[in-house]
Write a protein that holds these residues in place. Structure first.
Motif, mmCIF file in Angstrom:
data_model
loop_
_atom_site.group_PDB
_atom_site.id
_atom_site.type_symbol
_atom_site.label_atom_id
_atom_site.label_comp_id
_atom_site.label_asym_id
_atom_site.label_seq_id
_atom_site.Cartn_x
_atom_site.Cartn_y
_atom_site.Cartn_z
ATOM 1 N N ARG A 259 69.677 90.313 120.193
ATOM 2 C CA ARG A 259 68.384 90.300 120.879
ATOM 3 C C ARG A 259 68.428 89.384 122.104
ATOM 4 N N TYR A 260 69.093 88.254 121.963
ATOM 5 C CA TYR A 260 69.245 87.327 123.090
ATOM 6 C C TYR A 260 69.948 88.012 124.256
ATOM 7 N N ALA A 261 70.830 88.969 123.926
ATOM 8 C CA ALA A 261 71.553 89.724 124.957
ATOM 9 C C ALA A 261 70.747 90.933 125.444
ATOM 10 N N LYS A 262 69.439 90.960 125.152
ATOM 11 C CA LYS A 262 68.512 91.990 125.635
ATOM 12 C C LYS A 262 68.742 93.364 125.000
ATOM 13 N N LEU A 263 69.264 93.387 123.796
ATOM 14 C CA LEU A 263 69.462 94.642 123.077
ATOM 15 C C LEU A 263 68.353 94.814 122.031
ATOM 16 N N ASN A 264 68.045 96.056 121.698
ATOM 17 C CA ASN A 264 67.056 96.354 120.665
ATOM 18 C C ASN A 264 67.730 96.261 119.303
ATOM 19 N N ALA A 265 67.778 95.042 118.787
ATOM 20 C CA ALA A 265 68.469 94.786 117.523
ATOM 21 C C ALA A 265 67.459 94.465 116.431
ATOM 22 N N TYR A 266 67.721 94.980 115.220
ATOM 23 C CA TYR A 266 66.809 94.789 114.097
ATOM 24 C C TYR A 266 67.602 94.527 112.819
#
Length: 681
Positions: free
Chosen positions: A390-397
């Motif tokens: 998420r910190y790398a601007k990805l949609n992570a869940y």
């Protein structure tokens, strides 16, 4: 045969009606019984299984759950000795309240040479305590003087402070149960959903009863006397005890059954046999405490996910980033694609934080401490991974899952999930699944323990949805064999094996720590070959498949009868037996993943021989694109070439397809064991 069965059933019914199951009242008839009347293949049987679960209040401890157990087990064979090794799991965290085992008694009964019943008591030397995680222990019991024909008895009480949890009730086991009795009593403050599991059901007899208990509390009152105050005196106090009577209604479910058949764990491709054994799961769905508003709990999967997400040990951990920012920022500064970012962060976490072997959906010491210690549980590692993505601007869940050993959650339950992995979703709605607990895992190649049906994706607002955990990437094994038959009828050749996807992960996990010379010896033993050269390539290069190159010889792959030579087209790769034996199977076949085996064999025949016969080609398929088998043998000059392809496109095959699958394998085995026949020119 029917008359024998009827007589056996009548004897059994008479025996049950007269049987005394009081602890310590083992009969001579039970000790003399040589086999279980309704299943002569049973190595042991539970003659009696008893459990009572109820709530109790003590002023010193407060409210607690008591579980009383009594088992009486008959051992028929040496193979049944394992049922006399009793394991009692209990919660004993490093911090917090523990469960307690008390009133433990156990005996082994035998008949001596004079025909008298002997009784050996379990002593302290036969009781061991084993720590299996930071939260759970195992009380291990080894019974004394165990023999074929012994009867063992054990009784104990498990006291638990965890009022919101009632342990699963199991009806069915790997051995039969002659008499089963269980009673579950819970106050109406706790509302439990009771969900059946497996293929054997016992209907409860339900009732209610009223009761009460008295809470004794200590109170101190400060008393100010005016004359003391005027005289400059201080305060005085008095102490007294108050008794508060509380009325409560108990809900009672009583389960009784006789002659419960065994469901054995002897069929292949079963993820967790306990999923299919009859029983009841209890899930707290609401609380109704006196003078408080009713509270509904896990009534839907979405509610379950939201409850977990709200925990500081789950959702709260995803918000923490300062502990890794200085490491991750330069690491991804020059990456050029989302895929490269994912791979870079994923490999960094796998190297940085080692999995400690503990499965959990919640963090234990927290992501910051795990990062600092370079070690953590599954939640700490994969929540950390999600936060970095998420910190790398990805949609992570995060994705909540139930591991293979935890079974399949069949209804909304907090206890149904015991593990968490990570998901990254792309703009086109495709996604990649990641599990950094395994050093050999890859994007969309999860370790076996995680491949259990579906997972629950939890978004940033706590809402959730299902995601398929199994991959469409087939676990691949490809063998290319080139051999020649020498004049003295020996086989000399090479085999090159390629393993990819889950097969590569499993190989690395199981064998990377084993010396190559030991792997060579195992290959020789498994395939009955003499190995001259053995080499494994790409053991650590996860981007490439595992490759194994073997040079070998064998004197056992050719059969000579009346001057003719008989050879199986696939040599040592032939499947000789059908793994599916049952006439009927009630539970699905679990291959864990889609998979594909490709075998290509080239045989050079010796001079002076010609091909008399080769097997006919075959192509068969299972319904609904489940799987396919293709087999073909061709010849040209002095070369015989065989190709065999076995492919399954689904990880889980429903029980309704079992008959087709069994027949499919029968035809496969029959075809692969057909012989090539060579005759002299």
């Amino acid at each position: 045969m029917k008359q024998v069965l009827v007589i056996a059933l009548l004897i059994m019914c008479q025996f049950l009606s007269a049987q005394d199951y009081k602890f310590g009242k083992v009969s001579k008839a039970e000790l003399e019984e040589e086999f279980y009347p309704l299943d002569s293949t049973a190595d042991a049987a539970y003659l009696y299984k008893y459990r009572r679960t109820y709530y109790n209040y003590r002023n010193s401890k407060g409210l607690e759950i008591l579980n009383e157990f009594v088992y009486r087990t008959k051992i028929y064979t040496k193979e049944g000795f394992k049922y006399a090794n009793i394991n009692i799991p209990y919660v004993n965290p490093e911090e917090g309240e523990s469960e307690k085992i008390s009133d433990l008694k156990a005996y082994t009964y035998n008949i001596d040479e004079n025909g008298k019943i002997t009784k050996d008591k379990l002593d302290k030397d036969g009781i061991f305590d084993e720590k299996i995680s930071k939260f759970r222990h195992l009380k291990k019991i080894t019974m004394p003087n165990l023999k074929e024909g012994s009867v063992i008895e054990i009784q104990y009480t498990l006291k638990s402070p965890y009022l919101q949890y009632i342990d699963d009730l199991e009806f069915q086991y790997g051995i039969p149960v002659k008499k089963f009795s269980a009673t579950i009593e819970n106050p109406d403050w706790y509302i439990f959903a009771q969900k059946s599991k497996g293929f054997y059901a016992v209907e409860p007899v339900q009732s209610k009863y009223g009761s009460s208990f008295t809470i004794r509390s200590k109170q101190t009152i400060d008393t100010n006397y005016s004359r003391n105050n005027r005289a400059g005196g201080g305060k005085t106090s008095s102490t007294y005890y108050s008794n508060n009577k509380i009325d409560v209604t108990y809900n009672v479910n009583k389960y009784e059954a006789e002659n419960i058949p065994a469901l054995k764990d002897d069929e292949p491709f079963v993820s967790n046999i306990n999923n299919y054994r009859g029983g009841i799961k209890f899930e707290l769905v609401a609380t109704r405490f006196p003078n408080q508003m009713p509270k509904n709990l896990s009534t839907s999967w979405d509610n379950v996910a939201k409850q977990i997400f709200k925990s500081e040990n789950f959702g709260g951990e995803l918000e923490k980033t300062n502990y890794f920012e200085n490491d991750i920022a330069p690491l991804i500064a020059n990456t050029k694609s989302n895929e490269e970012v994912i791979a870079t962060i994923f490999e960094f976490v796998k190297r940085k934080v080692k999995w400690n072997g503990y499965l959990n959906k919640y963090t234990n010491k927290g992501v910051k401490k795990a990062y600092k210690d370079n070690e953590g549980n599954a939640a700490e590692i994969n929540l950390m991974l999600t936060a970095m993505l998420r910190y790398a601007k990805l949609n992570a869940y995060p994705v909540l899952i139930s591991s293979k050993g935890n079974g399949t959650p069949l209804f909304p339950t907090l206890r149904g999930f015991d593990y968490v992995i990570s998901l990254v979703q792309f703009a086109d709605n495709s996604y990649v699944l990641l599990d950094a607990t395994d050093p050999y895992s890859l994007p969309n190649v999860l370790p076996t323990r995680a491949l259990n049906w579906n997972g629950r994706v939890v978004t940033k607002d706590g809402s959730s949805s299902w995601v398929k955990l199994t991959t469409n990437k087939h676990a691949l094994e490809e063998n290319m064999v080139m051999v020649k038959l020498t004049d003295d009828l020996e086989v000399e050749g090479l085999v090159r094996t390629k393993l990819d996807n889950l097969n590569a992960l499993s190989f690395r996990k199981n064998y990377n720590h084993i010396k190559e010379e030991d792997l060579r010896a195992k290959f020789e033993e498994d395939n009955n070959l003499d190995v001259e050269d053995f080499k494994i390539v790409n053991k650590e290069n996860l981007a490439k498949p595992i490759t194994r190159n073997v040079k070998f010889t064998s004197e056992d792959l050719i059969e000579e009868i009346n001057g003719k030579l008989y050879i199986e087209p696939l040599l040592f790769l032939t499947r000789n037996t059908n793994p599916f034996k049952l006439e009927e199977r009630k539970f699905p076949v679990d291959f864990t993943t889609a998979w594909k085996d490709v075998n290509k064999v080239s045989i050079q025949i010796p001079e002076g021989y010609k091909i008399e016969q080769t097997p006919e080609p075959m192509a068969i398929a299972l319904p609904d694109n489940i799987g396919v088998f293709k087999f073909q043998v061709t010849s040209r000059g002095n070369k015989i070439n065989t190709i065999s392809i076995l492919q399954f496109n689904k990880a889980l095959i429903g029980a309704q397809y079992y008959t087709f699958l069994k027949d499919f394998y029968s035809k496969l085995v029959q075809k692969e064991t057909e012989k090539i026949v060579l005759t002299k020119i």
